[in-house]
Design a protein around this motif. Structure first.
Motif, PDB file in Angstrom:
ATOM      1  N   UNK A 240       0.913  -1.211   0.077  1.00 37.99           N
ATOM      2  CA  UNK A 240       0.093  -0.124  -0.002  1.00 37.99           C
ATOM      3  C   UNK A 240       1.023   1.027  -0.076  1.00 37.99           C
ATOM      4  N   UNK A 241       0.746   1.988  -1.183  1.00 38.06           N
ATOM      5  CA  UNK A 241       1.790   3.287  -1.102  1.00 38.06           C
ATOM      6  C   UNK A 241       1.543   4.357  -0.028  1.00 38.06           C
ATOM      7  N   UNK A 242       2.386   4.608   0.695  1.00 37.30           N
ATOM      8  CA  UNK A 242       2.084   5.934   1.697  1.00 37.30           C
ATOM      9  C   UNK A 242       2.833   7.037   1.220  1.00 37.30           C
ATOM     10  N   UNK A 243       1.969   8.148   1.352  1.00 36.11           N
ATOM     11  CA  UNK A 243       2.430   9.512   0.821  1.00 36.11           C
ATOM     12  C   UNK A 243       2.455  10.057   2.092  1.00 36.11           C
ATOM     13  N   UNK A 244       3.612  10.848   2.343  1.00 39.16           N
ATOM     14  CA  UNK A 244       3.660  11.679   3.740  1.00 39.16           C
ATOM     15  C   UNK A 244       3.435  13.337   3.313  1.00 39.16           C
ATOM     16  N   UNK A 245       2.307  13.847   3.865  1.00 42.31           N
ATOM     17  CA  UNK A 245       2.428  14.988   3.693  1.00 42.31           C
ATOM     18  C   UNK A 245       2.505  16.074   4.994  1.00 42.31           C
ATOM     19  N   UNK A 246       3.163  17.009   4.961  1.00 41.54           N
ATOM     20  CA  UNK A 246       3.304  17.795   6.462  1.00 41.54           C
ATOM     21  C   UNK A 246       2.733  19.311   6.005  1.00 41.54           C
ATOM     22  N   UNK A 247       1.864  19.597   7.099  1.00 41.60           N
ATOM     23  CA  UNK A 247       0.933  20.860   6.884  1.00 41.60           C
ATOM     24  C   UNK A 247       1.220  21.631   8.266  1.00 41.60           C
ATOM     25  N   UNK A 248       1.494  22.865   8.114  1.00 42.77           N
ATOM     26  CA  UNK A 248       1.755  23.454   9.515  1.00 42.77           C
ATOM     27  C   UNK A 248       0.621  24.676   9.495  1.00 42.77           C
ATOM     28  N   UNK A 249      -0.573  24.055  10.339  1.00 47.36           N
ATOM     29  CA  UNK A 249      -1.718  25.105  10.221  1.00 47.36           C
ATOM     30  C   UNK A 249      -1.361  26.305  10.884  1.00 47.36           C
ATOM     31  N   UNK A 250      -2.198  27.245  10.625  1.00 46.91           N
ATOM     32  CA  UNK A 250      -2.210  28.479  11.604  1.00 46.91           C
ATOM     33  C   UNK A 250      -2.854  28.586  12.971  1.00 46.91           C
ATOM     34  N   UNK A 251      -3.818  27.781  13.007  1.00 51.66           N
ATOM     35  CA  UNK A 251      -4.489  27.374  14.406  1.00 51.66           C
ATOM     36  C   UNK A 251      -5.266  26.195  14.302  1.00 51.66           C
ATOM     37  N   UNK A 252      -5.716  25.607  15.431  1.00 42.76           N
ATOM     38  CA  UNK A 252      -6.560  24.195  15.203  1.00 42.76           C
ATOM     39  C   UNK A 252      -7.617  23.972  14.302  1.00 42.76           C
ATOM     40  N   UNK A 253      -8.090  25.436  14.055  1.00 40.42           N
ATOM     41  CA  UNK A 253      -9.355  25.334  13.054  1.00 40.42           C
ATOM     42  C   UNK A 253      -9.020  25.133  11.792  1.00 40.42           C
ATOM     43  N   UNK A 254      -7.730  25.507  11.403  1.00 44.79           N
ATOM     44  CA  UNK A 254      -7.249  25.612   9.972  1.00 44.79           C
ATOM     45  C   UNK A 254      -6.514  24.259   9.683  1.00 44.79           C
ATOM     46  N   UNK A 255      -6.017  23.721  10.862  1.00 48.58           N
ATOM     47  CA  UNK A 255      -5.519  22.075  10.777  1.00 48.58           C
ATOM     48  C   UNK A 255      -6.704  21.156  10.523  1.00 48.58           C
ATOM     49  N   UNK A 256      -7.947  21.353  11.371  1.00 47.22           N
ATOM     50  CA  UNK A 256      -8.975  20.480  11.245  1.00 47.22           C
ATOM     51  C   UNK A 256      -9.570  20.665   9.785  1.00 47.22           C
ATOM     52  N   UNK A 257      -9.620  21.832   9.124  1.00 46.56           N
ATOM     53  CA  UNK A 257     -10.184  22.039   8.028  1.00 46.56           C
ATOM     54  C   UNK A 257      -9.248  21.373   6.770  1.00 46.56           C
ATOM     55  N   UNK A 258      -7.939  21.566   7.294  1.00 41.33           N
ATOM     56  CA  UNK A 258      -7.032  20.800   6.198  1.00 41.33           C
ATOM     57  C   UNK A 258      -7.223  19.326   6.029  1.00 41.33           C
TER      58      UNK A 258
END
Ligand code: FAD
Length: 280
Positions: A240-258
């Protein structure tokens, strides 16, 4: 009442590999444990013994390291344990395994007296065929009930059992001797007690080992030779190919949306979800 309980010593992982040459399991290098579904079966046997008296005998057909599994059963309070081990039993399918276990019960009866109940786990975590209890019942010609969650003695040589099914429960009266498969979440297993653990370590007679010179079974009927099923082909598990992505959210809401944007593919549904959560 004499109750026997079957215990399987299994690799502590579901990722068991199969030897492509022989089609048998490769156990080397994998730590083993008592099959977790056998613990409620041990508990059921102990509760019954504690209520009506008698003895519980744990037995396992396995290579010698499985003695550790039997020690755990003894630590929980089982009265004695039998390890059935012999090179000639290696490579058995469920037919040959249940043949040995059925014959072991016959020998237990010869050695210790009538066996009233044989209890087993619902299935194992490594092979999980759930064949063994039913097959043992067939070899012995005893009645068999599975998904059992409660056992009460209901009369002379009779028990009342409750079977747990998906949407309802069933009650049966079963003539003894009988074979039961205990539902996997039926009973919380008791912890190992220090007293029982020490007894298992110190009393050399509490664990008995039988080989085929004790059971005297035809070598053509056991192990790989006595196994009518073969692993004809094994299929490699697809990577199963695994793709790692890193996202640095501005705040928790932004992180949840992402995260929502990653797991909900449908755009309209995504918008609806965000609107419901944040009113945007
Ligand atoms: C074609 C084929 C080839 C196989 N070859 C090999 C092999 O080469 N080497 C190998 O190690 N295994 C092999 N196996 C697996 C072996 O047959 C099973 O481990 C064994 O028969 C138990 O089946 P299960 O794990 O599906 O038990 P289940 O039927 O799912 O177990 C139900 C219950 O039966 C009891 N039980 C099961 N096994 C035992 C036992 N050994 N002693 C006491 N009680 C038990 C336990 O209470 C358990 O909860 C093979 C299986 C098949 C189908």
């Amino acid at each position: 009442m004499r109750i026997v309980v079957g215990i399987k010593w299994v690799p502590n992982t579901q990722a068991v590999r199969i030897d492509p040459e022989t089609g048998t399991l490769i156990r080397k290098g994998v730590p083993s444990i008592v099959n977790p579904h056998d613990l409620p079966a041990i508990e059921a046997a102990l509760r019954l013994r504690d209520t009506v008296g008698g003895e519980v005998i744990a037995f396992a057909m396995a290579p010698p390291p499985a003695v550790k599994g039997l020690e755990l059963a003894l630590g929980m309070g089982v009265d004695r344990a039998i390890l059935i081990t012999d090179r000639v039993f290696a490579g058995a399918d469920t037919w040959a395994t249940s043949y040995v276990l059925g014959n072991a019960i016959v020998k237990i009866e010869r050695e210790y007296g009538r066996v009233d109940l044989a209890v087993f786990g619902q299935e194992t975590i490594d092979s999980s065929t759930a064949h063994i209890p039913g097959q043992v019942a067939s070899w012995l010609n005893w009645p068999y009930a599975y998904y059992v969650r409660d056992i009460q003695v209901s009369g002379d040589s009779k028990i009342r059992i409750v079977r747990e099914l998906e949407e309802y429960v069933e009650e049966y009266e079963v003539e003894l001797p009988a074979v039961l498969g205990i539902a996997m979440r039926a009973l919380k297993p008791r912890p190992v007690s220090l007293y029982n653990k020490l007894r298992a370590k110190l009393d050399k007679n509490v664990i008995i080992t039988w080989s085929n010179s004790d059971l005297k079974l035809d070598p053509r009927c056991v192990g790989l030779k006595g196994s009518p099923t073969i692993v004809a082909k094994t299929i490699d598990m697809p990577e199963v190919p695994r793709k790692k992505e890193v996202y640095k959210p501005r705040d928790p809401r932004d992180g949840a949306k992402w995260i929502i944007s990653k797991i909900v593919e449908d755009e309209k549904l995504r918008e609806l979800l965000v609107k419901k959560l944040w009113g945007e």
